[in-house]
Write an enzyme that holds these catalytic residues in place. Structure first.
Site, PDB file in Angstrom:
ATOM      1  N   PHE A 218      37.831  67.541  26.733  1.00  0.00           N
ATOM      2  CA  PHE A 218      37.738  68.953  27.093  1.00  0.00           C
ATOM      3  C   PHE A 218      38.964  69.671  26.533  1.00  0.00           C
ATOM      4  O   PHE A 218      39.746  69.105  25.773  1.00  0.00           O
ATOM      5  CB  PHE A 218      37.640  69.082  28.616  1.00  0.00           C
ATOM      6  CG  PHE A 218      37.154  70.417  29.109  1.00  0.00           C
ATOM      7  CD1 PHE A 218      36.086  71.061  28.503  1.00  0.00           C
ATOM      8  CD2 PHE A 218      37.773  71.038  30.186  1.00  0.00           C
ATOM      9  CE1 PHE A 218      35.639  72.289  28.952  1.00  0.00           C
ATOM     10  CE2 PHE A 218      37.336  72.262  30.641  1.00  0.00           C
ATOM     11  CZ  PHE A 218      36.279  72.885  30.026  1.00  0.00           C
TER      12      PHE A 218
ATOM     13  N   ILE B 227      39.487  63.816  28.483  1.00  0.00           N
ATOM     14  CA  ILE B 227      38.035  63.686  28.676  1.00  0.00           C
ATOM     15  C   ILE B 227      37.271  64.516  27.643  1.00  0.00           C
ATOM     16  O   ILE B 227      36.112  64.854  27.833  1.00  0.00           O
ATOM     17  CB  ILE B 227      37.608  64.083  30.106  1.00  0.00           C
ATOM     18  CG1 ILE B 227      37.942  65.558  30.401  1.00  0.00           C
ATOM     19  CG2 ILE B 227      38.247  63.176  31.137  1.00  0.00           C
ATOM     20  CD1 ILE B 227      37.277  66.082  31.677  1.00  0.00           C
TER      21      ILE B 227
ATOM     22  N   THR C 217      44.928  67.432  32.266  1.00  0.00           N
ATOM     23  CA  THR C 217      44.395  66.196  31.681  1.00  0.00           C
ATOM     24  C   THR C 217      43.148  66.421  30.827  1.00  0.00           C
ATOM     25  O   THR C 217      42.491  65.461  30.430  1.00  0.00           O
ATOM     26  CB  THR C 217      44.051  65.208  32.806  1.00  0.00           C
ATOM     27  OG1 THR C 217      43.137  65.847  33.721  1.00  0.00           O
ATOM     28  CG2 THR C 217      45.297  64.785  33.565  1.00  0.00           C
ATOM     29  N   GLU C 218      42.829  67.653  30.524  1.00  0.00           N
ATOM     30  CA  GLU C 218      41.563  67.968  29.860  1.00  0.00           C
ATOM     31  C   GLU C 218      41.346  67.206  28.554  1.00  0.00           C
ATOM     32  O   GLU C 218      40.233  66.760  28.261  1.00  0.00           O
ATOM     33  CB  GLU C 218      41.473  69.482  29.607  1.00  0.00           C
ATOM     34  CG  GLU C 218      41.190  70.315  30.839  1.00  0.00           C
ATOM     35  CD  GLU C 218      42.443  70.721  31.593  1.00  0.00           C
ATOM     36  OE1 GLU C 218      42.357  71.605  32.456  1.00  0.00           O
ATOM     37  OE2 GLU C 218      43.525  70.139  31.318  1.00  0.00           O
ATOM     38  N   VAL C 219      42.405  67.057  27.737  1.00  0.00           N
ATOM     39  CA  VAL C 219      42.208  66.407  26.427  1.00  0.00           C
ATOM     40  C   VAL C 219      41.785  64.953  26.575  1.00  0.00           C
ATOM     41  O   VAL C 219      41.210  64.374  25.657  1.00  0.00           O
ATOM     42  CB  VAL C 219      43.485  66.492  25.554  1.00  0.00           C
ATOM     43  CG1 VAL C 219      43.804  67.935  25.208  1.00  0.00           C
ATOM     44  CG2 VAL C 219      44.670  65.806  26.221  1.00  0.00           C
TER      45      VAL C 219
END
Length: 259
Positions: A141, A139, A135-137
């Site tokens: 990241f 937030i 799920t980084e994108v």
């Protein structure tokens, strides 16, 4: 060796490393990463350990980075963040290249860095209720480290879908995409993982497992010609190993061999 954020035990040649921050959904921080590196190093060095199982206490396998940890990273310099990132890089690399088979027993959601841990394990068994993803994108990241391993594991197309959308997917879809080995009901997963680990301990040569794992990790980096040459050399070297001599003798004599 004393751990504060993990549980570590060895029984029947199986080392079990359990993430033990259930109140934080086993989220990763610098201390957790450091303890994981120490635990895997201990298992790697222990001659009585042949297989390693990685699992988590509580409802989640691992929810990714700890929120307090993420806030601290905002205050770090580039150099500090690079050093911290390299610690996680080393953990992923060490699990991926470890001489012993690593099995993920996933009984809850595995998100971001937590899904990264699943990605670098050799085998992974997941309950149907678990959701997995990077799920980084979402937030701001980037799933940088895991991308290196994920593309190798499931191919560029499926990796793009997971990494760019940041969506969580079901265990069933993760299995179809090749991200995990199999989906196993919650009531059966502990026994199933124990059966797989015990089978590897008793029915497979430790040297063969080590060499095969190394070959899989190496051959993708080589042109076909070089890969085949490397494979032929490993083939020849393995034939002279004591494990191979024992295995062939037992096969020819119709004897059951317990490794």
């Amino acid at each position: 060796m004393k751990f504060f954020l993990l549980q570590y035990e060895v029984a029947f040649r199986i080392a079990t490393i359990t993430l033990n921050r259930p109140d934080k959904r086993n989220a990763l921080n610098g201390a957790m990463v450091a303890e994981l590196r120490q635990a895997f190093a201990a298992a790697a060095a222990d001659e009585d350990v042949k297989v390693i199982v990685l699992k988590g206490n509580g409802e989640a396998f691992c929810a990714g980075a700890d929120l307090d940890y993420l806030q601290q990273l905002q205050q770090n310099t580039y150099e500090e963040n690079l050093a911290d990132s390299k610690e996680l890089m080393q953990l992923f690399k060490e699990i991926y290249q470890l001489d012993k088979v690593v099995i993920a027993q996933v009984e809850g959601h595995a998100v971001a860095g937590g899904c990264g841990l699943v990605t670098v394990c050799d085998l992974s068994y997941v309950v149907p209720e678990a959701m997995l993803g990077y799920t980084e994108v979402k937030i701001g990241f980037v799933p940088a480290l895991v991308a290196v391993f994920l593309v190798r594991k499931i191919g560029e197309g499926r990796a793009r879908e997971l990494l760019l959308t940041g969506r969580l997917v079901t265990a069933e879809k993760a299995a179809r995409d090749g991200l995990i080995t199999a989906v196993v009901p919650a009531a059966e997963i502990t026994a199933h993982v124990a059966k797989v680990a015990t089978s590897l301990c008793n029915e497979a040569s430790g040297n063969s497992l080590k060499v095969t794992k190394k070959l899989i990790g190496t051959v993708l980096d080589l042109p076909m010609k070089n890969g085949l040459e490397h494979a032929a050399e490993l083939n020849a070297a393995t034939r002279g190993h004591e494990d191979c001599k024992r295995g062939i003798a037992a096969f020819l004599n119709k004897e059951k061999l317990v490794w």
